[in-house]
Motif scaffolding. Structure first.
Motif, mmCIF file in Angstrom:
data_model
loop_
_atom_site.group_PDB
_atom_site.id
_atom_site.type_symbol
_atom_site.label_atom_id
_atom_site.label_comp_id
_atom_site.label_asym_id
_atom_site.label_seq_id
_atom_site.Cartn_x
_atom_site.Cartn_y
_atom_site.Cartn_z
ATOM 1 N N ILE A 1 0.918 -1.311 -0.041
ATOM 2 C CA ILE A 1 0.067 0.050 0.135
ATOM 3 C C ILE A 1 0.824 1.318 -0.049
ATOM 4 C CG2 ILE A 1 -1.671 1.458 1.261
ATOM 5 C CD1 ILE A 1 -2.836 -1.268 2.484
ATOM 6 N N SER A 2 1.912 1.192 0.887
ATOM 7 C CA SER A 2 2.756 2.220 0.907
ATOM 8 C C SER A 2 3.462 2.602 -0.660
ATOM 9 C CB SER A 2 3.978 2.162 2.063
ATOM 10 O OG SER A 2 3.547 1.835 3.114
ATOM 11 N N ALA A 3 4.137 1.616 -1.225
ATOM 12 C CA ALA A 3 4.573 1.927 -2.271
ATOM 13 C C ALA A 3 3.598 2.429 -3.391
ATOM 14 C CB ALA A 3 5.397 0.665 -2.873
ATOM 15 N N LEU A 4 2.338 1.654 -3.505
ATOM 16 C CA LEU A 4 1.334 2.321 -4.391
ATOM 17 C C LEU A 4 0.743 3.532 -4.020
ATOM 18 C CD1 LEU A 4 -0.607 -1.341 -4.477
ATOM 19 C CD2 LEU A 4 0.616 -0.083 -6.632
ATOM 20 N N LEU A 5 0.758 4.111 -2.860
ATOM 21 C CA LEU A 5 0.376 5.495 -2.608
ATOM 22 C C LEU A 5 1.483 6.202 -2.918
ATOM 23 C CD1 LEU A 5 -1.515 7.339 -0.912
ATOM 24 C CD2 LEU A 5 -0.205 6.823 1.064
ATOM 25 N N GLU B 1 -5.272 16.571 -7.979
ATOM 26 C CA GLU B 1 -5.662 15.295 -7.378
ATOM 27 C C GLU B 1 -4.594 15.125 -6.043
ATOM 28 O OE1 GLU B 1 -8.307 13.614 -7.714
ATOM 29 O OE2 GLU B 1 -9.196 15.215 -9.137
ATOM 30 N N GLU B 2 -3.762 16.109 -5.826
ATOM 31 C CA GLU B 2 -2.955 15.616 -4.993
ATOM 32 C C GLU B 2 -3.285 15.514 -3.538
ATOM 33 O OE1 GLU B 2 -0.831 18.704 -7.491
ATOM 34 O OE2 GLU B 2 -2.896 18.246 -6.756
ATOM 35 N N ILE B 3 -2.711 14.710 -2.676
ATOM 36 C CA ILE B 3 -2.863 14.269 -1.416
ATOM 37 C C ILE B 3 -2.056 15.349 -0.463
ATOM 38 C CG2 ILE B 3 -2.783 12.719 0.496
ATOM 39 C CD1 ILE B 3 -3.163 10.604 -1.480
ATOM 40 N N LYS B 4 -2.845 16.048 0.457
ATOM 41 C CA LYS B 4 -2.355 17.116 1.163
ATOM 42 C C LYS B 4 -1.633 16.592 2.559
ATOM 43 C CE LYS B 4 -4.983 19.676 3.754
ATOM 44 N NZ LYS B 4 -5.986 20.691 4.329
ATOM 45 N N ASP B 5 -2.539 15.839 3.445
ATOM 46 C CA ASP B 5 -1.909 15.125 4.237
ATOM 47 C C ASP B 5 -1.950 13.370 4.351
ATOM 48 O OD1 ASP B 5 -1.515 17.525 6.052
ATOM 49 O OD2 ASP B 5 -3.947 17.302 5.995
ATOM 50 N N VAL B 6 -0.752 12.950 4.308
ATOM 51 C CA VAL B 6 -0.397 11.523 4.195
ATOM 52 C C VAL B 6 -0.410 11.050 5.828
ATOM 53 C CG1 VAL B 6 1.049 9.544 3.538
ATOM 54 C CG2 VAL B 6 0.758 11.798 2.155
ATOM 55 N N LEU B 7 -1.236 10.055 6.085
ATOM 56 C CA LEU B 7 -1.257 9.428 7.284
ATOM 57 C C LEU B 7 -0.778 8.123 7.355
ATOM 58 C CD1 LEU B 7 -5.002 10.569 8.027
ATOM 59 C CD2 LEU B 7 -3.002 11.584 8.453
ATOM 60 N N TRP B 8 -0.487 7.696 6.179
ATOM 61 C CA TRP B 8 -0.215 6.004 6.366
ATOM 62 C C TRP B 8 1.674 5.870 6.264
ATOM 63 C CZ3 TRP B 8 -2.598 1.915 6.650
ATOM 64 C CH2 TRP B 8 -2.178 0.703 6.242
ATOM 65 N N LYS B 9 2.014 5.337 7.304
ATOM 66 C CA LYS B 9 3.202 4.808 7.476
ATOM 67 C C LYS B 9 3.693 3.520 6.920
ATOM 68 C CE LYS B 9 4.522 7.504 11.487
ATOM 69 N NZ LYS B 9 4.832 7.515 12.978
ATOM 70 N N ARG B 10 4.972 3.135 6.978
ATOM 71 C CA ARG B 10 5.385 1.639 6.686
ATOM 72 C C ARG B 10 5.367 1.103 7.904
ATOM 73 N NH1 ARG B 10 7.036 4.784 2.513
ATOM 74 N NH2 ARG B 10 7.270 3.844 0.251
#
Length: 554
Positions: free
Chosen positions: A139-143, A155-164
């Motif tokens: 998921i991290s790589a695809l994100l 379509e940018e993501i402002k706040d990324v919440l997902w870690k590895r």
């Protein structure tokens, strides 16, 4: 006394299909991983049989560095129940490689109350942790690829919440920067949690079936777009691929005990940073085939048991007939102020003061509507006077008490405990489960009820990061989710040095983690880290392979 690994190697193991057959599972249903481990398919779960089974939760007093032996008691109780003629199965979490190579060296019970083959279980087992790690990082790589591809499109993501995540204790990975250098993506701050803290691990442990696994994966919140809209795995379009990576991991694992009885081990969230319970599916599978099922919740009752009731039971409908609280003289004396180097020596005053910690846990469990048996996990140096003091304390409170010696004597050493458990379930089973908070309470109210009613805090203070996340939650369906407090296991408070019973303190929440897929909000308290570090003398220095045999896993 022989070491855990010596006892494990000297125990003749049954073939896993024979173990399965002994509890009523058809041999053709068993998905073998070698001779002594297997996965059991979900379609065998039977709700009618579950309704007739007796679920027993094992929890403990507040953890100390001396250890409590909760898993050994859990396994021993199942052995003791079988010894007195009951059909009992134990359902536990899987060990994490991080603590195995860090502080613990192993987490498969001990002495003559182990789950086997312990070397395989403590290492790669059936690959569930690897599946969760791979799925999470995919998921991290695809994100990151998505973020790279949508630059300048709106379509940018402002706040990324997902870690590895990684199943290794590695403090250097807590906060990192990725994407440095030409052509290597977009530079951004990130970090790693340990695999046990992955939302996918929580999803694995709370999913009801394959469809529910897919639904929860789709709902994982990865961040927010520049227009404020949430961005999920479903929006990323890869829920199917992630489900494929976890399609085998969802099936519960079957192994055996040192007395060749069945044990289900599945899932591995920590209780101090996650919800601390094995999978709902493994618990239900065990209840399908066992008249009595022993399961446990991590660390003390303020952590594991609270989350077992307020999250696992709330979501699954499971209801324990009884709760067992494990205590040791060493642990109680540490909570009573006895210096650590003196806890193996008699100290009735320290023990008496330490009983306040046990009493607080008993009060909390009574608040959940639980009938309780206290299991005194006996060590060779414990005195009769110390045991009698704890027994008298329990009886004065109307709580059953039993001595457990499963570590040294296996099932025979847990007969007293088994008989106390059966008697309590038969004569005074737990009443209706009472939750600490209501679904309709807002997040701050839920946190305050846990902190004040369970921990003994005066109030809750929300830090700046937590308040920022709270604004994202307020007024959305997220507000109705349970809360999962990540805090130290060594105290009722967020201060690991505050032993005994913490009172009248302010409980600070520094951050909130939105787990939209597992459907709870993680609240980070105090200095709690979701990626542990290694100690000064890691257990890895004692793990080796000598003449073809692994040493140091104990």
């Amino acid at each position: 006394m022989k070491s855990d690994i010596q006892i494990a190697r000297e125990t003749p193991l049954k073939k896993i299909k024979d173990v399965a057959e002994s509890i009523g599972i058809d041999r053709d249903e068993v998905i073998s991983f070698g001779r002594h481990m297997a996965k059991i398919p979900l379609h065998l779960i039977d709700q009618e049989k579950i309704d007739r089974s007796n679920l027993i939760l094992v929890t403990a007093i507040t953890a100390t560095k001396a250890g409590i032996g909760k898993t050994t008691v859990s396994i021993g109780l199942a052995l003791g129940l079988n010894k007195i003629g009951k059909k009992a199965i134990v359902a536990l979490r899987e060990p994490s490689l991080g603590p195995v190579f860090g502080m613990k060296g192993g987490a498969a019970g001990g002495g003559y109350a182990q789950v086997l083959p312990m070397e395989n279980i403590n290492l790669h087992f059936t690959g569930d942790f690897h599946a969760v790690t791979t799925a999470h990082n995919t998921i991290s790589a695809l994100l990151d690829n998505y973020i790279f591809r949508v630059r300048g499109t709106g379509e940018e993501i402002k706040d990324v919440l997902w870690k590895r995540v990684l199943d290794v204790n590695d403090r250097s990975l807590r906060y990192i920067v990725t994407g440095l250098g030409p052509g290597n993506g977009i530079p951004q701050e990130g970090g790693f949690d340990i695999t046990a803290a992955s939302e996918l691990m929580a999803i694995l442990c709370l999913a009801e079936n394959e469809d529910d696994l897919r639904r929860r994966i789709e709902n994982i919140l990865l961040g927010y777009r520049i227009n404020g809209e949430p961005f999920t795995v479903k929006d990323l379009g890869v829920a199917g691929a992630i489900t494929v990576l976890m399609k085998d991991a969802i099936h519960p694992n079957l192994v055996q005990t040192t007395e060749n009885t069945a044990a289900f081990l599945h899932g591995g969230p920590f209780a101090n940073i996650a919800h601390g319970c094995n999978s709902v599916l493994a618990t239900r599978m065990a209840m399908t085939y066992g008249d009595y099922v022993v399961t446990e919740a991590g660390f003390g009752a303020d952590l594991g048991a609270e989350k077992f009731f307020n999250i696992k039971c709330r979501k699954s409908g499971l209801r324990p007939k009884l709760t067992v609280v494990v205590a040791t003289a060493q642990g109680l004396k540490m909570h009573g102020g006895t210096p650590e180097k003196m806890i193996k020596e008699p100290d009735l005053e320290g023990l008496k003061k330490g009983l306040e910690n046990l009493g607080k846990h008993l009060d909390n469990l009574a608040g959940f509507g639980q009938s309780v048996v206290v299991a005194f996990n006996k060590y060779a140096f414990d005195t009769a006077e110390e045991i009698d003091m704890v027994r008298t304390f329990c009886h004065e409170r109307g709580v059953s008490f039993a001595v457990n010696e499963a570590f040294t004597n296996g099932g025979a050493g847990a007969v007293e405990l088994a008989e106390a458990v059966v008697d309590a379930i038969g004569s005074r089973p737990s009443g209706e489960l009472k939750f600490t908070y209501d679904d309709e309470d807002d997040v701050e109210t839920k946190l305050a009820k846990i902190a004040t009613h369970i921990y003994g805090a005066r109030d809750v203070v929300m830090g700046e990061k937590a308040l920022k996340k709270l604004k994202l939650i307020e007024g959305t369906p997220l507000e109705k989710m349970p809360v999962c407090i990540a805090k130290t296991q060594y105290s009722f408070s967020a201060d690991p040095k505050w032993y005994g019973v913490a009172k009248d303190f302010r409980f600070k929440i520094n951050d909130l983690v939105i787990n939209r897929g597992s459907e709870f909000i993680v609240a980070i308290a105090g200095e709690m880290m979701r990626m542990p570090g290694l100690p000064a003398d890691p257990q890895a220095k004692r793990i080796d392979i000598v003449n073809g045999e692994v040493e140091g896993l104990s």
